[in-house]
Design a protein around this motif. Structure first.
Motif, PDB file in Angstrom:
ATOM      1  N   ASN A   7       0.795  -1.231   0.000  1.00  0.00           N
ATOM      2  CA  ASN A   7       0.000   0.000   0.000  1.00  0.00           C
ATOM      3  C   ASN A   7       0.828   1.282   0.000  1.00  0.00           C
ATOM      4  O   ASN A   7       0.330   2.352   0.324  1.00  0.00           O
ATOM      5  CB  ASN A   7      -0.978  -0.015   1.181  1.00  0.00           C
ATOM      6  N   LYS A   8       2.098   1.161  -0.356  1.00  0.00           N
ATOM      7  CA  LYS A   8       2.927   2.374  -0.487  1.00  0.00           C
ATOM      8  C   LYS A   8       2.842   2.889  -1.921  1.00  0.00           C
ATOM      9  O   LYS A   8       2.428   2.150  -2.814  1.00  0.00           O
ATOM     10  CB  LYS A   8       4.365   2.057  -0.085  1.00  0.00           C
ATOM     11  N   PRO A   9       3.221   4.143  -2.130  1.00  0.00           N
ATOM     12  CA  PRO A   9       3.080   4.690  -3.493  1.00  0.00           C
ATOM     13  C   PRO A   9       3.919   3.904  -4.499  1.00  0.00           C
ATOM     14  O   PRO A   9       5.066   3.555  -4.227  1.00  0.00           O
ATOM     15  CB  PRO A   9       3.619   6.120  -3.349  1.00  0.00           C
ATOM     16  N   GLU A  31       2.163   6.658   4.536  1.00  0.00           N
ATOM     17  CA  GLU A  31       2.235   5.309   3.950  1.00  0.00           C
ATOM     18  C   GLU A  31       3.511   4.570   4.371  1.00  0.00           C
ATOM     19  O   GLU A  31       3.601   3.353   4.229  1.00  0.00           O
ATOM     20  CB  GLU A  31       2.217   5.383   2.415  1.00  0.00           C
ATOM     21  N   THR A  70       2.500  14.737   3.713  1.00  0.00           N
ATOM     22  CA  THR A  70       2.215  14.033   2.460  1.00  0.00           C
ATOM     23  C   THR A  70       2.349  14.970   1.270  1.00  0.00           C
ATOM     24  O   THR A  70       2.959  14.640   0.263  1.00  0.00           O
ATOM     25  CB  THR A  70       0.781  13.460   2.492  1.00  0.00           C
TER      26      THR A  70
END
Lengths: 137, 394
Positions: A5-7, A78, B132
């Protein structure tokens, strides 16, 4: 579902060439066929001579740590579960640089200019990320 | 290269306090800072024919509305204004705005220019969103996003390599924070007003991203500032103490931190150009208002500006020379580390403070006999380096 689920990297027709090679455990970079410029991140246009005649080459995957940081807190959300993790900029022997993670080591032993080598981390069936570890002597 | 030496001047500045102000609206802060700058300049507002808002980070709608001439309506400039356009290059936006303003004035296309910044990074954005959002800017989506980069990692990268190259100690890095907090303690507009800190306090705070400790990080804040630029001729009618723009130099070198060149080599020419235009050298600088975001950048910049030899900045700061009463005051408002990080607002805040030092309006922070002030700015992950020399005399 892979559960990862990380970029993931943005896949474009150009970056697809790079990540397809990673899946085959090959680290690719570009060189301009006209002026010889070493190019990374991959491009369509040579940033030195503006030629579009660029070719892919395979790196030996060896280089040195230009700089690094081990993140213990305040990572992007994340990545919070991965803390601590080591992020670095590597100077590859062929003359290009990339950002990556340093893995398979005691983070306290890391230093600038330490020799490192590429390892490939297949994070999803489609995407394999090049990461680095201290070079085996 | 053409010279703009002494052809334009900053004649008025305004700033609202930096900090956590949930009740203060974005536009109220922008209007108040602008009102202060216009009144400080003593200029009839109808002379302001150009407004240059600086990029807004916390709220995309506020940003878009500043692009679309919000300030023209708020300040009632609609009958006389010719242009409103945003200058956006992150932390160097104010440097590029000043450059643009001076060029417009020198070319005769503008009479007076208002540069204005407002942002709400303290209360307009939650911290997780901020981390983010900043982590994905100035970052390659194809080749960097997967690895967990952030602005704190950026601070870690730069500090790690700088300490490796120069032998600068952790204590010396902490001394930068202490020096900036001493200045901020004298600055009623800073979040750390009357709140100095010790080296020990900095060093006992936990590691966040090696080798950066918690108290080596800046704090996101709300803030707003503004300044008015006009021709040197008009400036002399308005005030007996204009802050003349004597020199401007800049270099823009990279997008990502991965491809940031050796800053000393790549950015020192910006300082050289600015000094050459101003007709002075680093030895003529009385105050340096240095863009920071984090302490290593202050040390690197002092060396790029030629204020100290390469690798000597840490010792110089540790010895107290950049603190109040020191021989080379640096970032007398406390900069972002100690006044507060307001997005692209660190740059204009330093310009405003530099002007105060020239005009004798810096209150308890006033450095005696200031003739020349150097101000820096840098955007992105360190994508560029801007140097302005402001002077009391042409």
């Amino acid at each position: 579902m892979s559960g990862y689920n990380k970029p993931l990297p943005l896949i474009t027709p150009l970056s697809k060439v790079f990540y397809d090679a990673c899946r085959d455990k090959k680290l690719m970079y570009q060189q301009c066929n006209d002026c010889g410029e070493i190019i990374f991140f991959p491009k369509h246009l040579c940033p030195n001579c503006m030629s579009r005649n660029l070719g892919w080459k395979e790196s030996k995957g060896k280089g040195k740590i230009q700089t690094f940081t081990v993140t213990y807190e305040a990572a992007p959300p994340e990545f919070a579960a991965d803390q601590p993790y080591a992020l670095a900029i590597i100077r590859l022997d062929e003359g290009f640089r990339m950002m990556t993670n340093i893995v398979e080591c005691d983070f306290n032993t890391l230093s600038c200019e330490m020799p490192v080598e590429v390892v490939f981390d297949a994070v999803t069936p489609e995407i394999t990320l090049p990461k680095f570890r201290p070079a085996v002597k | 290269m053409g010279s703009i030496r002494g052809k334009a001047a900053i004649v008025g500045v305004g700033e609202v306090p930096t900090g956590m102000y949930p009740e203060r609206s974005f536009i109220d802060a922008a209007v108040t800072a602008s009102e202060m700058a216009i009144k400080d300049a003593g200029i009839p507002k109808k002379e302001i024919d150009t407004v240059l808002p600086i990029i807004v980070v916390a709220n995309p709608l506020d940003n878009a509305n500043m692009v679309c001439s919000w300030m023209i309506e708020e300040l009632g400039l609609g009958k006389t204004a010719k242009s409103n356009f945003m200058v956006a290059s992150g932390g160097s936006s104010s440097a590029n705005a000043l450059k643009t303003a001076v060029a417009l004035i020198t070319a005769g296309l503008s009479k007076a220019v208002l540069v204005v910044h407002s942002d709400r990074l303290g209360t307009g954005l939650d911290l997780a969103s901020a981390i983010t959002q900043f982590a994905k800017v100035s970052t390659s989506q194809e080749y960097e996003i997967p690895y967990g980069f952030s602005q704190l990692a950026l601070a870690g990268f730069l500090q790690q390599r700088y300490m490796f190259d120069t032998g600068t100690t952790e204590r010396q890095i902490a001394a930068v924070v202490v020096a900036l907090r001493k200045w901020a303690a004298l600055n009623p507009n800073s979040i750390f007003y009357q709140k100095p800190i010790t080296i020990e306090k900095v060093l006992e705070s936990p590691i966040i991203s090696t080798p950066v400790r918690r108290r080596m990080m800046n704090k996101l804040c709300d803030g707003a500032s503004a300044f008015v630029v006009t021709s040197a001729t008009r400036a002399r009618d308005l005030t007996d103490k204009p802050a003349y723009v004597l020199g401007i130099g800049s270099r823009c070198t990279n997008f990502t931190v991965t491809h940031q060149p050796d800053p000393q080599k790549a950015w020192a020419p910006a300082a050289r150009d600015a000094y050459r235009m101003a007709g002075i050298g680093p030895g003529d600088i009385d105050v340096a208002e240095i863009y920071d975001a984090f302490p290593t950048f202050v040390l690197m910049s002092m060396e790029i500006l030629g204020l100290v030899e390469r690798g000597a900045a840490g010792k110089f700061v540790e010895e107290g020379h950049t603190s109040p009463g020191g021989k080379l005051p640096v970032s007398t408002n406390g900069a972002m580390m100690a006044q507060g990080h307001t997005g692209a607002g660190g740059g204009p805040a330093l310009l405003v403070e530099g002007v105060r030092q020239i005009m004798g309006k810096a209150g308890e922070r006033q450095v005696p006999n200031v003739k020349n002030v150097v101000v820096t700015g840098s955007g992105g992950v360190g994508m560029d380096f801007h140097v302005e020399v402001l002077g009391k005399e042409v």
